[in-house]
Scaffold this motif. Sequence first.
Motif, PDB file in Angstrom:
ATOM      1  N   ASP A  88      16.518 -10.715 -14.968  1.00 19.15           N
ATOM      2  CA  ASP A  88      17.406 -11.270 -13.945  1.00 19.15           C
ATOM      3  C   ASP A  88      18.860 -11.229 -14.408  1.00 19.15           C
ATOM      4  OD1 ASP A  88      15.301 -11.871 -12.232  1.00 19.15           O
ATOM      5  OD2 ASP A  88      15.044 -13.889 -13.041  1.00 19.15           O
ATOM      6  N   ASN A 122      13.183 -12.175  -4.913  1.00 19.09           N
ATOM      7  CA  ASN A 122      13.636 -13.553  -5.125  1.00 19.09           C
ATOM      8  C   ASN A 122      15.155 -13.554  -5.253  1.00 19.09           C
ATOM      9  OD1 ASN A 122      14.438 -13.429  -8.130  1.00 19.09           O
ATOM     10  ND2 ASN A 122      12.316 -12.681  -8.179  1.00 19.09           N
ATOM     11  N   PHE A 177       8.858 -19.135  -8.853  1.00 20.43           N
ATOM     12  CA  PHE A 177       8.685 -19.819 -10.135  1.00 20.43           C
ATOM     13  C   PHE A 177       7.268 -19.675 -10.693  1.00 20.43           C
ATOM     14  CE2 PHE A 177      12.369 -22.759  -8.958  1.00 20.43           C
ATOM     15  CZ  PHE A 177      13.235 -22.126  -9.840  1.00 20.43           C
ATOM     16  N   PHE A 226      12.428 -18.515  -5.161  1.00 19.93           N
ATOM     17  CA  PHE A 226      12.635 -18.390  -6.602  1.00 19.93           C
ATOM     18  C   PHE A 226      11.466 -17.747  -7.344  1.00 19.93           C
ATOM     19  CE2 PHE A 226      15.414 -21.734  -5.155  1.00 19.93           C
ATOM     20  CZ  PHE A 226      16.569 -21.572  -5.906  1.00 19.93           C
ATOM     21  N   ILE A 269      23.993 -21.386  -6.329  1.00 19.82           N
ATOM     22  CA  ILE A 269      22.641 -21.806  -5.928  1.00 19.82           C
ATOM     23  C   ILE A 269      22.543 -22.009  -4.423  1.00 19.82           C
ATOM     24  CG2 ILE A 269      20.900 -23.626  -6.135  1.00 19.82           C
ATOM     25  CD1 ILE A 269      21.982 -24.135  -8.979  1.00 19.82           C
ATOM     26  N   ARG A 286      16.898 -15.168  -7.820  1.00 17.17           N
ATOM     27  CA  ARG A 286      17.326 -15.624  -9.144  1.00 17.17           C
ATOM     28  C   ARG A 286      18.506 -14.805  -9.674  1.00 17.17           C
ATOM     29  NH1 ARG A 286      11.586 -15.458 -10.343  1.00 17.17           N
ATOM     30  NH2 ARG A 286      12.040 -13.661 -11.670  1.00 17.17           N
TER      31      ARG A 286
END
Length: 250
Positions: free
Chosen positions: A107, A226, A96, A94, A163, A228
């Motif tokens: 995104d 990533n 983050f 992710f 997810i 996302r």
Amino acid sequence: MNNLDCTSTTVMKKMENPKNLLASPKHTLTLFGILTILLVAGVLNSSKNITASHVTDSTQMIKNDLIMIGMLWLWVVFVYRGMKDHGHSILEFFEFKSFTLSKLISDCAYAALALALIYACSIGVHHFLPDHASQSNNPLLSSKPEGLLGITVWLCISMSAGISEEIVFRGYLQRQLAVITGRVGIAILAQGVVFGIGHAYEGVSSVLAIVLHGLFLGMLAHWRGNIRACIIEHAGWDILAGFGLLDANW
């Protein structure tokens, strides 16, 4: 030493060095085993000709969705435990630490573009390879979700699928195969094919469209670094499909 020997030696060194792998090879093989079981179960399920006319009870549909939500998150737990044993975390997918509001906007924009492109390709696939029975073989979409509870549960399963499946396929499997093979292209192709054939119960045209879907998301994940945007696109697709706003219900 020729090129083949060099490649084999490189792969063996990566396999022997646990730091280069997200999880153990045994863990990855177990995942393939689970996916194979799910594939066989899906094919057997489709052979029973489950259609919208057979499943009209909204309560039963909600129960099926809740069971599927639990199964999706079990996948995440499985990947989490395998990676934890190797000193890795699913949070790596992710990014983050460098996350900002502007990146979230980016995104969303890339997810929207990807959805439009994938949808256009999907229309083309279904046009040239029509499979009118494909959507009716999806037990999770026997009918459109109705009522507050039905809609809420569908939103939950759509987000859970977005997810969990991105963590499993574009996060874990793609990166793990990239390390094992030493080729990102092979990893993207492999995870896309596995992602597609897992939906064999939906028909040939749907499988091909889903393989393309997986390939586009795999390239997006690699390019962005990533998952996302992939999660946003995947969840958005499922939500729209559930309400009949997309032709392909997966």
